[in-house]
Design a protein around this motif. Sequence first.
Motif, short mmCIF file in Angstrom:
data_model
loop_
_atom_site.label_atom_id
_atom_site.label_comp_id
_atom_site.label_asym_id
_atom_site.label_seq_id
_atom_site.Cartn_x
_atom_site.Cartn_y
_atom_site.Cartn_z
N ALA A 22 0.91 -1.20 0.15
CA ALA A 22 -0.09 0.11 0.00
C ALA A 22 0.99 1.22 -0.05
O ALA A 22 0.75 2.32 -0.78
N VAL A 23 1.69 1.26 0.78
CA VAL A 23 2.82 2.54 0.78
C VAL A 23 3.77 2.46 -0.32
O VAL A 23 3.87 3.87 -0.90
N HIS A 24 4.09 1.41 -0.68
CA HIS A 24 4.98 1.75 -2.07
C HIS A 24 4.05 1.99 -3.24
O HIS A 24 4.41 2.74 -4.11
N GLN A 83 0.12 15.69 1.11
CA GLN A 83 -1.37 15.59 1.70
C GLN A 83 -1.96 14.55 0.88
O GLN A 83 -2.60 13.53 1.20
N THR A 84 -1.54 14.43 -0.63
CA THR A 84 -2.14 13.39 -1.51
C THR A 84 -1.53 11.90 -1.20
O THR A 84 -2.24 10.99 -1.06
N LEU A 85 -0.08 12.07 -1.03
CA LEU A 85 0.33 10.93 -0.39
C LEU A 85 -0.18 10.22 0.92
O LEU A 85 -0.49 9.14 0.71
N TYR A 86 -0.47 11.12 1.86
CA TYR A 86 -1.06 10.64 3.10
C TYR A 86 -2.56 9.80 2.63
O TYR A 86 -2.98 8.90 3.37
N ARG A 87 -3.20 10.55 1.97
CA ARG A 87 -4.49 10.11 1.75
C ARG A 87 -4.53 8.81 0.84
O ARG A 87 -5.20 7.92 1.27
N ARG A 88 -3.78 8.67 -0.01
CA ARG A 88 -3.70 7.72 -0.72
C ARG A 88 -2.98 6.40 -0.02
O ARG A 88 -3.63 5.29 -0.06
N ILE A 89 -2.19 6.46 0.84
CA ILE A 89 -1.83 5.56 1.72
C ILE A 89 -2.80 5.04 2.75
O ILE A 89 -2.87 3.82 2.72
N ALA A 90 -3.70 5.83 3.30
CA ALA A 90 -4.73 5.52 4.10
C ALA A 90 -5.62 4.75 3.14
O ALA A 90 -6.18 3.64 3.73
N GLU A 91 -6.12 5.21 1.94
CA GLU A 91 -7.09 4.52 1.08
C GLU A 91 -6.40 3.07 0.64
O GLU A 91 -7.24 2.12 0.94
N LEU A 92 -5.18 3.06 0.59
CA LEU A 92 -4.82 1.48 0.14
C LEU A 92 -4.25 0.69 1.22
O LEU A 92 -4.60 -0.53 1.22
N ALA A 93 -4.08 1.39 2.42
CA ALA A 93 -3.89 0.53 3.50
C ALA A 93 -5.13 -0.21 3.97
O ALA A 93 -5.12 -1.41 4.56
N HIS A 94 -6.29 0.52 3.62
CA HIS A 94 -7.68 0.07 3.97
C HIS A 94 -7.95 -1.11 2.77
O HIS A 94 -8.50 -2.04 3.28
N THR A 95 -7.61 -0.75 1.66
CA THR A 95 -8.06 -1.76 0.53
C THR A 95 -7.20 -3.09 0.53
O THR A 95 -7.64 -4.08 0.58
N TYR A 96 -6.01 -2.95 0.73
CA TYR A 96 -5.07 -3.88 0.64
C TYR A 96 -4.87 -4.67 2.20
O TYR A 96 -4.94 -6.16 2.01
N ALA A 97 -4.97 -4.00 3.08
CA ALA A 97 -4.85 -4.74 4.48
C ALA A 97 -5.85 -4.41 5.56
O ALA A 97 -5.87 -5.08 6.69
#
Length: 131
Positions: A22-24, A83-97
């Motif tokens: 998610a982070v990568h 801010q875009t990075l933080y938002r996307r990390i939170a979205e993908l961490a939710h989706t993936y994990a």
Amino acid sequence: MPFVRIDALRADAERLDALGRAVHDALQETIGIPPEDLFQVLNGHQGTNSTLRYGSYLGPDRDDGIVYIAITMRSGRTPAQKQTLYRRIAELAHTYAGAEPRNVFVTVTENTSTDWSFGHGVAQYAGSAGT
């Protein structure tokens, strides 16, 4: 060249891998990090001999699903990019994990090109203007 450390409470290898992806993926999408630029330390804490603490500072109702993500990278990103990075990390961490976005805590530390050595005791970025 970001260096990422992820710490998650009671996370097994599968969840840690999903958080790392998610982070990568977010770094690639939002600030253009190359796919092969992957340097991460992933830690699961079982909650007894090794644990994570959290509070309610600034409002999120955090719980034991807490995920700490520390990113060290060279300076040069705008506040909007972060801010875009933080938002996307939170979205993908939710989706993936399955991490609840309220539990995704991200910090970015910036430095300069000469603060990096990729091996052999050499500052490979010294004198370059790379990402």
